[in-house]
Design a protein around this motif. Structure first.
Motif, PDB file in Angstrom:
ATOM      1  N   TYR A  25      23.666 -21.895 -17.264  1.00 29.84           N
ATOM      2  CA  TYR A  25      23.682 -20.731 -16.382  1.00 29.84           C
ATOM      3  C   TYR A  25      22.588 -20.803 -15.318  1.00 29.84           C
ATOM      4  O   TYR A  25      22.857 -20.688 -14.115  1.00 29.84           O
ATOM      5  CB  TYR A  25      23.530 -19.454 -17.213  1.00 29.84           C
ATOM      6  CG  TYR A  25      23.616 -18.185 -16.404  1.00 29.84           C
ATOM      7  CD1 TYR A  25      24.832 -17.536 -16.237  1.00 29.84           C
ATOM      8  CD2 TYR A  25      22.487 -17.628 -15.801  1.00 29.84           C
ATOM      9  CE1 TYR A  25      24.923 -16.371 -15.489  1.00 29.84           C
ATOM     10  CE2 TYR A  25      22.566 -16.472 -15.052  1.00 29.84           C
ATOM     11  CZ  TYR A  25      23.786 -15.845 -14.901  1.00 29.84           C
ATOM     12  OH  TYR A  25      23.877 -14.696 -14.151  1.00 29.84           O
ATOM     13  N   SER A  26      21.355 -20.991 -15.730  1.00 30.03           N
ATOM     14  CA  SER A  26      20.245 -20.943 -14.772  1.00 30.03           C
ATOM     15  C   SER A  26      20.271 -22.114 -13.799  1.00 30.03           C
ATOM     16  O   SER A  26      19.731 -22.022 -12.689  1.00 30.03           O
ATOM     17  CB  SER A  26      18.906 -20.916 -15.516  1.00 30.03           C
ATOM     18  OG  SER A  26      18.739 -22.087 -16.291  1.00 30.03           O
ATOM     19  N   GLU A  83      22.070 -21.002 -10.596  1.00 32.04           N
ATOM     20  CA  GLU A  83      21.628 -19.806  -9.874  1.00 32.04           C
ATOM     21  C   GLU A  83      21.285 -20.071  -8.409  1.00 32.04           C
ATOM     22  O   GLU A  83      21.691 -19.296  -7.525  1.00 32.04           O
ATOM     23  CB  GLU A  83      20.443 -19.167 -10.594  1.00 32.04           C
ATOM     24  CG  GLU A  83      20.853 -18.338 -11.796  1.00 32.04           C
ATOM     25  CD  GLU A  83      19.686 -17.603 -12.411  1.00 32.04           C
ATOM     26  OE1 GLU A  83      19.767 -16.365 -12.540  1.00 32.04           O
ATOM     27  OE2 GLU A  83      18.693 -18.268 -12.772  1.00 32.04           O
ATOM     28  N   GLU A 128      23.139 -18.187  -5.074  1.00 31.10           N
ATOM     29  CA  GLU A 128      22.447 -17.469  -3.998  1.00 31.10           C
ATOM     30  C   GLU A 128      22.897 -17.983  -2.633  1.00 31.10           C
ATOM     31  O   GLU A 128      23.110 -17.198  -1.695  1.00 31.10           O
ATOM     32  CB  GLU A 128      20.938 -17.629  -4.164  1.00 31.10           C
ATOM     33  CG  GLU A 128      20.380 -16.939  -5.404  1.00 31.10           C
ATOM     34  CD  GLU A 128      18.908 -17.241  -5.620  1.00 31.10           C
ATOM     35  OE1 GLU A 128      18.326 -17.984  -4.787  1.00 31.10           O
ATOM     36  OE2 GLU A 128      18.336 -16.739  -6.606  1.00 31.10           O
ATOM     37  N   GLN A 186      26.982 -14.735 -11.564  1.00 35.12           N
ATOM     38  CA  GLN A 186      25.789 -14.720 -10.725  1.00 35.12           C
ATOM     39  C   GLN A 186      26.034 -14.007  -9.400  1.00 35.12           C
ATOM     40  O   GLN A 186      25.090 -13.513  -8.776  1.00 35.12           O
ATOM     41  CB  GLN A 186      25.312 -16.155 -10.497  1.00 35.12           C
ATOM     42  CG  GLN A 186      24.772 -16.788 -11.777  1.00 35.12           C
ATOM     43  CD  GLN A 186      24.591 -18.285 -11.686  1.00 35.12           C
ATOM     44  OE1 GLN A 186      25.167 -18.933 -10.820  1.00 35.12           O
ATOM     45  NE2 GLN A 186      23.810 -18.847 -12.588  1.00 35.12           N
TER      46      GLN A 186
END
Length: 400
Positions: free
Chosen positions: A256-257, A260, A264, A329
């Motif tokens: 997941y991270s 990110e 964005e 996200q």
């Protein structure tokens, strides 16, 4: 407090053969949250609660009652990781290797220890974490003669440990031991969408670590088998179907991270391009549908989401998982749907629109086919029976 906790640490090991073989455990444990110490576990499917009388100590065992998974939490007890590690060594007098590492920027130690309790020789993994005023010991072990059989599931259990809600979206302790997070040597990879150039910062070790987790979890999943196929009841999933859910949750958390920063940039791109918010799931889906279909030759046959993006390739579930992560996200509600019956996976998006929908946890999800260039809501008519699908949600479970 300390003597009582020590007795609890050692008791399940001493009683592993005698007690567990005599008394069956009844309480099922899957996704487990400890609100007092703010941690989460995704316990292997079929494992049961053996001991959870206090928030400081929780113990689980497998269906055959051969292995133990334990978490101990300490408040204001240790001043350093060295003190915590010394305490564990004094109690167990283990033999084996240990190594320091950082878990979510906290001083930690991973140990592969063999130790004896009475007549029983045990081996397994210990993770010790010193997080300021709070410290944790996470242990998973089995009798030496069963250790190799349980090796992957012991690591998988420990890797599910997540202290705090933010850690639910970061790699677990075993993953961060294998390769640091954030990655120490990321390199920019250029990705194109529409006429825009975006970048994703990754390094080879990070991608390799993600694949190592996928293959470990695939081996754990393969242990559940399936036998003769019968459609799973979504209200009471059989172990093999619940194990599929846990498999994808582990991969989702691990990656997941890492996506990110790309999310964005995608949000900024859609904003600059004047894409209405309700159209973002459609545009993102069309982008991923343009990737090449590809499966690995490994047991999992699955590319990690970062590898999917870097290579612009993947199969239905690698593309679907990547889509779900990016949608989350970007602020959209989405799930993954997998099917043994249809040998396929699609995503589901909780947005308005016409087409095939899947009901899940009181919400309705519009189908997103990942490997054909069709819009949201369109699905192969031979796969339109909801009974053939297993839903995988990623929201946190309630505390218990």
């Amino acid at each position: 407090m300390n003597q009582r906790l020590f007795r609890t640490l050692v008791l399940p090991a001493i009683a592993l053969v005698a007690f567990l073989l005599l008394f069956p455990t009844q309480v099922e444990a899957q996704r487990f949250r400890n609100p007092a110490y703010d941690y989460y576990l995704d316990v292997p499917i079929g494992w049961s609660v053996l001991h959870a009388e206090t928030a400081e100590e929780v113990t689980f065992t497998d269906p055959q009652r051969n292995a133990i998974f334990q978490v101990f939490a300490f408040e204001s007890r240790f001043d350093s990781i060295d003190q915590l590690h010394s305490y564990v060594q004094q109690q167990f007098e283990p033999q084996g290797d240990h190594s320091a590492f950082a878990f979510n920027n906290h001083d930690s130690v991973l140990a592969d220890y063999q130790f004896s309790t009475g007549r029983h020789n045990l081996r397994g993994y210990f993770v010790m974490i010193h997080a300021g005023q709070r410290s944790y010991v996470i242990m998973a072990y089995a009798p030496v003669e069963h250790y190799e059989h349980y090796h992957d599931v012991l690591l998988s259990a420990i890797d599910s440990f997540a202290p705090g809600s933010s850690a639910r979206r970061l790699p677990g302790p075993i993953s961060q031991f294998y390769y640091p997070h954030p990655a120490p040597q990321p390199q920019e990879v250029t990705l194109s969408i529409d006429d825009a150039k975006l970048s994703l910062a990754l390094d080879e070790g990070e991608i390799e670590g993600a694949e190592v987790l996928i293959e470990r979890e695939a081996r754990v999943l393969s242990g559940y088998g399936q036998g003769s196929y019968t459609r799973p009841d979504p209200q009471e999933l059989p172990p093999w179907a619940a194990a599929w859910q846990r498999y994808y949750r582990a991969i989702y958390r691990d990656n997941y991270s890492r996506l990110e920063p790309l999310a964005e940039q995608l949000a900024a791109h859609f904003d600059r391009s004047g894409v209405p918010r309700q159209q973002i799931p459609h545009r993102l889906l069309a982008w991923l549908q343009g990737f090449e279909f590809f499966q690995t030759e490994s047991l999992s046959r699955l590319l990690s989401p970062p590898a999917t993006l870097v290579t612009r390739s993947g199969d239905c579930d690698s593309l679907g998982l990547t889509y779900v992560i990016l949608l989350h996200q970007l602020g959209f509600d989405a799930i993954l749907l997998v099917s043994s019956e249809y040998a396929h996976a699609v995503a589901g998006v909780n947005v308005p629109g016409e087409g095939w929908r899947y009901p899940f946890e009181g919400r309705s999800y519009l189908a997103a086919e990942m490997t054909a260039s069709v819009d949201l809501g369109l699905i192969d008519s031979t796969q339109a029976d909801p009974g053939g699908w297993i839903p995988i949600g990623f929201r946190d479970p309630p505390a218990r």
